[in-house]
Motif scaffolding. Structure first.
Motif, mmCIF file in Angstrom:
data_model
loop_
_atom_site.group_PDB
_atom_site.id
_atom_site.type_symbol
_atom_site.label_atom_id
_atom_site.label_comp_id
_atom_site.label_asym_id
_atom_site.label_seq_id
_atom_site.Cartn_x
_atom_site.Cartn_y
_atom_site.Cartn_z
ATOM 1 N N LEU A 128 0.840 -1.199 0.000
ATOM 2 C CA LEU A 128 0.000 0.000 0.000
ATOM 3 C C LEU A 128 0.876 1.249 0.000
ATOM 4 O O LEU A 128 1.802 1.363 0.815
ATOM 5 N N TRP A 129 0.595 2.172 -0.922
ATOM 6 C CA TRP A 129 1.285 3.465 -0.926
ATOM 7 C C TRP A 129 0.621 4.332 0.143
ATOM 8 O O TRP A 129 -0.562 4.636 0.054
ATOM 9 N N ARG A 130 1.380 4.704 1.145
ATOM 10 C CA ARG A 130 0.799 5.406 2.289
ATOM 11 C C ARG A 130 0.874 6.922 2.153
ATOM 12 O O ARG A 130 0.168 7.651 2.857
ATOM 13 N N GLY A 131 1.744 7.401 1.267
ATOM 14 C CA GLY A 131 1.910 8.842 1.112
ATOM 15 C C GLY A 131 0.818 9.450 0.251
ATOM 16 O O GLY A 131 -0.046 8.746 -0.278
ATOM 17 N N PRO A 132 0.848 10.782 0.096
ATOM 18 C CA PRO A 132 -0.163 11.476 -0.710
ATOM 19 C C PRO A 132 0.003 11.179 -2.193
ATOM 20 O O PRO A 132 1.119 11.030 -2.688
ATOM 21 N N SER A 133 -1.123 11.109 -2.893
ATOM 22 C CA SER A 133 -1.088 10.885 -4.341
ATOM 23 C C SER A 133 -1.410 12.187 -5.065
ATOM 24 O O SER A 133 -2.086 13.075 -4.527
ATOM 25 N N LEU A 160 11.908 2.565 -2.770
ATOM 26 C CA LEU A 160 10.729 3.424 -2.701
ATOM 27 C C LEU A 160 10.430 3.785 -1.256
ATOM 28 O O LEU A 160 10.460 2.905 -0.386
ATOM 29 N N ASP A 161 10.147 5.048 -1.020
ATOM 30 C CA ASP A 161 9.660 5.493 0.284
ATOM 31 C C ASP A 161 8.142 5.583 0.177
ATOM 32 O O ASP A 161 7.612 6.508 -0.444
ATOM 33 N N LEU A 162 7.469 4.622 0.763
ATOM 34 C CA LEU A 162 6.023 4.494 0.574
ATOM 35 C C LEU A 162 5.234 5.622 1.231
ATOM 36 O O LEU A 162 4.030 5.722 1.027
#
Ligand code: COA
Length: 176
Positions: A128-133, A160-162
């Protein structure tokens, strides 16, 4: 064992493309022309039961911007197994094929998951990408907050920094 056939969009005839569209219309009640177009231009994984298409997935190339890098991304679209044909390993077999393409050709894999699909991808190691999109629109970078919490990535070739911001390229219809 499901037999998965792979083909580039260029090698699918009109009848096969029509079968793909019919399957997607059947599985997704909000399927649009843009959604269908988003699934074209890359590699398709198709599962047939005789003359009936039982499953479809595709991976197309996009650029995702992250921390100053324009990452070559295998973006997964239109993953669908016909209701009544689920639980037979078709989804697994299609994603095995799609992930082989992602690992062999791209910096990472990415997709926007439905609520139903999220657990399926997470169980396969998608994160899961936890940062802002955000999206790179004709008017500049714009947040896509409605898509936060729905984006999954398959790390391949770059760290990658998620929790950082992830920005997709522009297209008509749904951006992610
Ligand atoms: C998600 C989907 C493609 C899975 O296809 P499938 O052919 O049923 O998947 P499989 O038979 O290969 O099942 C693989 C594994 O995932 C599990 N699984 C399948 N669907 C799942 C779901 N929605 N949530 C959690 N786990 C799921 C299965 O139990 C199975 O687990 P196991 O290996 O431990 O037995 C299918 O349910 C589908 O088309 N759903 C509707 C469309 C959709 O939401 N697509 C995703 C868009 S992002």
């Amino acid at each position: 064992m499901a037999e998965v056939r792979t083909a580039h969009t260029a090698d699918l005839d009109a009848a096969t493309l029509a079968a793909v569209r019919a399957l997607l219309d059947n599985v997704f009640d909000d399927m649009t022309d843009h959604d269908f177009e988003h699934a074209l231009g890359g590699v398709h994984a198709l599962v047939w039961e005789g003359a009936e298409l039982a499953g479809h997935a595709s991976v197309i190339q996009r650029r995702l911007l992250n921390r100053g890098r324009a990452l070559r991304t295998g973006y997964v679209e239109a993953v669908a197994v016909r209701a009544g044909r689920r639980g037979r390993g078709y989804g697994t077999a299609m994603m095995d094929t799609i992930e082989r393409v992602v690992r062999g050709a791209y910096d990472l894999g990415a997709l926007g998951a439905t609520g139903e699909g999220a657990a399926f991808y997470a169980a396969r190691g998608w994160q899961l990408w936890r940062g802002p999109s955000a999206a790179l629109t004709p008017a500049g970078v714009r947040r896509t907050e409605d898509d936060d919490g729905c984006l999954y990535v398959l790390p391949v070739a770059v760290p990658l920094d998620l929790s950082s911001e992830l920005t997709c390229d522009w297209r008509d219809g749904d951006l992610w």
